[in-house]
Design an enzyme around this catalytic site. Sequence first.
Site, PDB file in Angstrom:
ATOM      1  N   GLN A 195      -5.426 156.323 125.738  1.00  0.00           N
ATOM      2  CA  GLN A 195      -4.982 155.805 124.434  1.00  0.00           C
ATOM      3  C   GLN A 195      -3.471 155.840 124.344  1.00  0.00           C
ATOM      4  OE1 GLN A 195      -6.913 156.843 120.441  1.00  0.00           O
ATOM      5  NE2 GLN A 195      -5.146 158.200 120.425  1.00  0.00           N
ATOM      6  N   GLY A 196      -2.841 154.701 124.190  1.00  0.00           N
ATOM      7  CA  GLY A 196      -1.387 154.613 124.107  1.00  0.00           C
ATOM      8  C   GLY A 196      -0.917 154.448 122.674  1.00  0.00           C
ATOM      9  N   SER A 227       0.867 157.578 120.515  1.00  0.00           N
ATOM     10  CA  SER A 227       2.040 158.397 120.196  1.00  0.00           C
ATOM     11  C   SER A 227       3.241 158.045 121.070  1.00  0.00           C
ATOM     12  CB  SER A 227       1.703 159.879 120.367  1.00  0.00           C
ATOM     13  OG  SER A 227       0.724 160.281 119.449  1.00  0.00           O
ATOM     14  N   GLU A 264     -12.456 159.345 115.941  1.00  0.00           N
ATOM     15  CA  GLU A 264     -12.146 160.532 116.740  1.00  0.00           C
ATOM     16  C   GLU A 264     -12.930 161.738 116.276  1.00  0.00           C
ATOM     17  OE1 GLU A 264      -7.969 160.660 118.863  1.00  0.00           O
ATOM     18  OE2 GLU A 264      -7.750 160.766 116.700  1.00  0.00           O
ATOM     19  N   SER A 287      -1.427 165.570 112.660  1.00  0.00           N
ATOM     20  CA  SER A 287      -1.036 166.908 112.216  1.00  0.00           C
ATOM     21  C   SER A 287      -1.659 167.243 110.866  1.00  0.00           C
ATOM     22  CB  SER A 287       0.489 167.008 112.116  1.00  0.00           C
ATOM     23  OG  SER A 287       0.959 166.221 111.040  1.00  0.00           O
TER      24      SER A 287
END
Length: 385
Positions: free
Chosen positions: A119-120, A122, A239, A364
């Site tokens: 997964q690209g 961040s 997710e 986060s």
Amino acid sequence: MDFAFGPEDESLREEARDWLTRHLAPGPAPDPRAWERRLGADGWIGLGWDAAHGTYGNRTATLTGQVVWAEEYARARGPARLGHMGEQLLAPTLLAHGDAAQRIRFLPAIARGEELWCQGYSEPGAGSDLASLRTAAVPDGRGGYRITGQKIWTSYAHEADWCFLLARTTKGSHRHHGLSLLLVPMDQPGRIEVRPIRQMSGTADFNEVFLDGARARAGHLVGGEGNGWKVAMDLLGRERGVSTLARQIGFAAELSRVLQLALETGAAEDPATRDRLVQLWAELRTMRWNALRTLGAAGDPGAPSVAKLLWGRWHQRLGELAMRVRGPAATLGPYDWCAERPYELDPLQGQFLFSRADTIYGGSDEIQRTIIAERVLGIPKEPRP
């Protein structure tokens, strides 16, 4: 509320247990790629895919059936899945937003365990604040895109064959506007470079990915140009859910090890330690009931964020307690640090160090609280520059 599983689920549970017992022999873990192909050959990849769009070589299962398989896999301590990104994140996204050609091209290969994905998302300076990403994709004049930029914390990029990647396709666009989701082959020497990131736990599961004119086909644009933010947010919502329940099986095993260690070291005689153990056990049960309650709550913007907030800090507290009950021995490695392997950790030490990132990766805690505040509670958004 009834959290029981039905007869069909229990039948699948027995089948899963039998298969896992036969294929997870004691000894070294199987080769990760060979293991994915074994799972695919016996139909254990893609149980949650929407049968209305076709089976693509996978077996179908109800939502509770997916939970059964995930729980039994975790209970059997199956090896970490290299195919998780493709099976659990990309495949449902292609079923929801991809076209027929994309589903036919990619889903069977994922179901067979033959193609692995990363997964690209961040980037340096665009982690939790994903909308500020700067990776750009421009038309290459041949019906495709040239992609330039840098991604970071990319899990298993060193193993992946493909990357689903978020890039800015509209020049001069701002924040979440002008983004697109592209499917990019990783085998592009000179155009894609992968550099592993060594963590303080000693492992290197994450990577930096540098893209210098990497190519993606126009037919590998998912959901239409400029619609990447919508597609990406739907993908991120996947997710959590079934995987959360499986994660809790692993958490229960870790809690059991900490409890046994507390008994062995005598730490369990301390009332404060006993209180913390009981509290962690009760919170884990609450997490399970909450996950079951919200399972399948499609479109609920708060459910994934609540789940992430619950388990991230819980796992950190468990790691902290594990080190406390070990006492001074927690600072010592299991091997002679002057030998050939100068830096090795036992499972509890590795758990403690890795758990420090639990409240950061996957969104986060600050971002999760913002999502709940703005999208669920309707609190006015914070001013942005």
